[in-house]
Design a protein around this motif. Structure first.
Motif, PDB file in Angstrom:
ATOM      1  N   LEU A  39      78.401  55.480  59.551  1.00 26.57           N
ATOM      2  CA  LEU A  39      78.462  56.353  58.376  1.00 26.57           C
ATOM      3  C   LEU A  39      77.371  55.892  57.415  1.00 26.57           C
ATOM      4  CD1 LEU A  39      79.778  58.538  56.583  1.00 26.57           C
ATOM      5  CD2 LEU A  39      81.257  56.739  55.670  1.00 26.57           C
ATOM      6  N   VAL A  40      76.521  56.827  57.024  1.00 21.32           N
ATOM      7  CA  VAL A  40      75.477  56.540  56.053  1.00 21.32           C
ATOM      8  C   VAL A  40      75.938  57.058  54.701  1.00 21.32           C
ATOM      9  CG1 VAL A  40      73.068  56.953  55.392  1.00 21.32           C
ATOM     10  CG2 VAL A  40      73.688  56.775  57.818  1.00 21.32           C
ATOM     11  N   VAL A  41      75.916  56.194  53.686  1.00 24.47           N
ATOM     12  CA  VAL A  41      76.308  56.613  52.338  1.00 24.47           C
ATOM     13  C   VAL A  41      75.133  56.344  51.399  1.00 24.47           C
ATOM     14  CG1 VAL A  41      78.020  56.420  50.500  1.00 24.47           C
ATOM     15  CG2 VAL A  41      78.699  55.984  52.864  1.00 24.47           C
ATOM     16  N   ASN A  42      74.688  57.378  50.714  1.00 23.92           N
ATOM     17  CA  ASN A  42      73.556  57.247  49.800  1.00 23.92           C
ATOM     18  C   ASN A  42      74.013  56.916  48.390  1.00 23.92           C
ATOM     19  OD1 ASN A  42      71.615  57.928  51.772  1.00 23.92           O
ATOM     20  ND2 ASN A  42      72.026  60.106  51.472  1.00 23.92           N
ATOM     21  N   ASN A  43      73.116  56.284  47.643  1.00 22.14           N
ATOM     22  CA  ASN A  43      73.343  55.985  46.220  1.00 22.14           C
ATOM     23  C   ASN A  43      74.603  55.175  45.955  1.00 22.14           C
ATOM     24  OD1 ASN A  43      70.997  57.327  45.130  1.00 22.14           O
ATOM     25  ND2 ASN A  43      71.972  59.227  45.780  1.00 22.14           N
ATOM     26  N   VAL A  44      74.787  54.133  46.760  1.00 20.62           N
ATOM     27  CA  VAL A  44      75.926  53.231  46.584  1.00 20.62           C
ATOM     28  C   VAL A  44      75.540  52.168  45.536  1.00 20.62           C
ATOM     29  CG1 VAL A  44      77.425  51.560  47.745  1.00 20.62           C
ATOM     30  CG2 VAL A  44      76.605  53.575  48.990  1.00 20.62           C
ATOM     31  N   PRO A  45      76.390  51.973  44.510  1.00 23.63           N
ATOM     32  CA  PRO A  45      76.070  50.947  43.501  1.00 23.63           C
ATOM     33  C   PRO A  45      76.092  49.551  44.118  1.00 23.63           C
ATOM     34  CG  PRO A  45      78.260  51.877  43.120  1.00 23.63           C
ATOM     35  CD  PRO A  45      77.647  52.677  44.229  1.00 23.63           C
ATOM     36  N   ALA A  46      75.061  48.777  43.827  1.00 23.43           N
ATOM     37  CA  ALA A  46      74.954  47.425  44.378  1.00 23.43           C
ATOM     38  C   ALA A  46      74.295  46.511  43.359  1.00 23.43           C
ATOM     39  CB  ALA A  46      74.121  47.448  45.652  1.00 23.43           C
ATOM     40  N   GLU A  47      74.517  45.209  43.548  1.00 23.38           N
ATOM     41  CA  GLU A  47      73.749  44.212  42.815  1.00 23.38           C
ATOM     42  C   GLU A  47      72.717  43.686  43.800  1.00 23.38           C
ATOM     43  OE1 GLU A  47      75.030  41.897  39.981  1.00 23.38           O
ATOM     44  OE2 GLU A  47      76.747  43.114  39.416  1.00 23.38           O
ATOM     45  N   VAL A  48      71.452  43.765  43.418  1.00 23.49           N
ATOM     46  CA  VAL A  48      70.382  43.394  44.330  1.00 23.49           C
ATOM     47  C   VAL A  48      69.691  42.138  43.809  1.00 23.49           C
ATOM     48  CG1 VAL A  48      68.231  44.165  45.422  1.00 23.49           C
ATOM     49  CG2 VAL A  48      70.051  45.826  44.934  1.00 23.49           C
ATOM     50  N   CYS A  49      69.562  41.120  44.658  1.00 17.71           N
ATOM     51  CA  CYS A  49      68.855  39.895  44.290  1.00 17.71           C
ATOM     52  C   CYS A  49      67.404  40.222  43.982  1.00 17.71           C
ATOM     53  CB  CYS A  49      68.947  38.884  45.445  1.00 17.71           C
ATOM     54  SG  CYS A  49      67.922  37.420  45.183  1.00 17.71           S
ATOM     55  N   GLU A  50      66.946  39.786  42.805  1.00 15.94           N
ATOM     56  CA  GLU A  50      65.577  40.134  42.399  1.00 15.94           C
ATOM     57  C   GLU A  50      64.530  39.350  43.182  1.00 15.94           C
ATOM     58  OE1 GLU A  50      65.450  39.760  38.120  1.00 15.94           O
ATOM     59  OE2 GLU A  50      65.916  41.902  37.932  1.00 15.94           O
TER      60      GLU A  50
ATOM     61  N   ALA B  53      84.080  44.811  46.107  1.00 16.60           N
ATOM     62  CA  ALA B  53      85.104  45.039  47.138  1.00 16.60           C
ATOM     63  C   ALA B  53      85.633  46.475  47.112  1.00 16.60           C
ATOM     64  CB  ALA B  53      86.250  44.054  46.957  1.00 16.60           C
ATOM     65  N   ASP B  54      85.820  47.036  45.908  1.00 17.55           N
ATOM     66  CA  ASP B  54      86.374  48.399  45.856  1.00 17.55           C
ATOM     67  C   ASP B  54      85.373  49.436  46.362  1.00 17.55           C
ATOM     68  OD1 ASP B  54      84.805  47.959  43.578  1.00 17.55           O
ATOM     69  OD2 ASP B  54      85.893  49.436  42.400  1.00 17.55           O
ATOM     70  N   VAL B  55      84.085  49.143  46.206  1.00 15.55           N
ATOM     71  CA  VAL B  55      83.034  50.029  46.744  1.00 15.55           C
ATOM     72  C   VAL B  55      83.093  50.033  48.275  1.00 15.55           C
ATOM     73  CG1 VAL B  55      80.518  50.261  47.013  1.00 15.55           C
ATOM     74  CG2 VAL B  55      81.503  49.839  44.750  1.00 15.55           C
ATOM     75  N   LEU B  56      83.214  48.852  48.864  1.00 10.19           N
ATOM     76  CA  LEU B  56      83.279  48.746  50.326  1.00 10.19           C
ATOM     77  C   LEU B  56      84.563  49.374  50.873  1.00 10.19           C
ATOM     78  CD1 LEU B  56      81.871  45.147  50.824  1.00 10.19           C
ATOM     79  CD2 LEU B  56      80.681  47.325  51.089  1.00 10.19           C
ATOM     80  N   LYS B  57      85.654  49.188  50.149  1.00  9.89           N
ATOM     81  CA  LYS B  57      86.934  49.792  50.572  1.00  9.89           C
ATOM     82  C   LYS B  57      86.831  51.313  50.616  1.00  9.89           C
ATOM     83  CE  LYS B  57      90.724  46.604  49.775  1.00  9.89           C
ATOM     84  NZ  LYS B  57      90.234  45.615  48.774  1.00  9.89           N
ATOM     85  N   LYS B  58      86.173  51.860  49.596  1.00  6.27           N
ATOM     86  CA  LYS B  58      86.012  53.310  49.514  1.00  6.27           C
ATOM     87  C   LYS B  58      85.185  53.826  50.696  1.00  6.27           C
ATOM     88  CE  LYS B  58      85.283  56.609  45.802  1.00  6.27           C
ATOM     89  NZ  LYS B  58      84.818  56.833  44.435  1.00  6.27           N
TER      90      LYS B  58
ATOM     91  N   GLU C 123      86.442  56.332  53.721  1.00  5.20           N
ATOM     92  CA  GLU C 123      85.707  57.551  54.067  1.00  5.20           C
ATOM     93  C   GLU C 123      85.327  57.545  55.553  1.00  5.20           C
ATOM     94  OE1 GLU C 123      85.411  60.071  52.275  1.00  5.20           O
ATOM     95  OE2 GLU C 123      83.763  61.263  53.092  1.00  5.20           O
ATOM     96  N   PHE C 124      84.904  56.390  56.050  1.00  3.66           N
ATOM     97  CA  PHE C 124      84.566  56.256  57.470  1.00  3.66           C
ATOM     98  C   PHE C 124      85.758  56.643  58.344  1.00  3.66           C
ATOM     99  CE2 PHE C 124      84.528  53.899  61.426  1.00  3.66           C
ATOM    100  CZ  PHE C 124      83.231  54.028  61.885  1.00  3.66           C
TER     101      PHE C 124
END
Ligand SMILES: [Zn+2]
Length: 83
Positions: free
Chosen positions: A29-40, A49-54, A58-59
């Protein structure tokens, strides 16, 4: 977020929206525009965790409960020894 990157130890992260590819039992499953914290420093992505659960929910709705996804991709597939 007060933590350091588990790959490079850097402590600076930025909020971003990224593409997440969830894979389970060779189904995707490809999900676009998922909020993430990205190492600079190294670009490693961290998700709440709640983002991954969602995404997991959906999957299973799409692959097990027959929910229709917004879009379906056809992807080329190769075996490494043949390319
Ligand atoms: Zn990093």
């Amino acid at each position: 977020m007060k933590k350091s990157c588990s790959f490079c130890g850097n402590k600076n992260f930025r909020e971003d929206k990224v593409q997440y590819i969830y894979k389970h039992d060779n189904r995707f499953l490809v999900v676009n525009n998922v909020p993430a914290e990205v190492c600079e420093f190294c670009g490693e992505q961290y998700f709440k965790a709640d983002v991954l659960k969602k995404i997991e929910k959906e999957f299973s709705e799409i692959h097990s409960a027959g929910k229709k996804a917004k879009n379906v991709l056809r992807m080329p597939v190769e075996e490494f020894v043949e390319i």
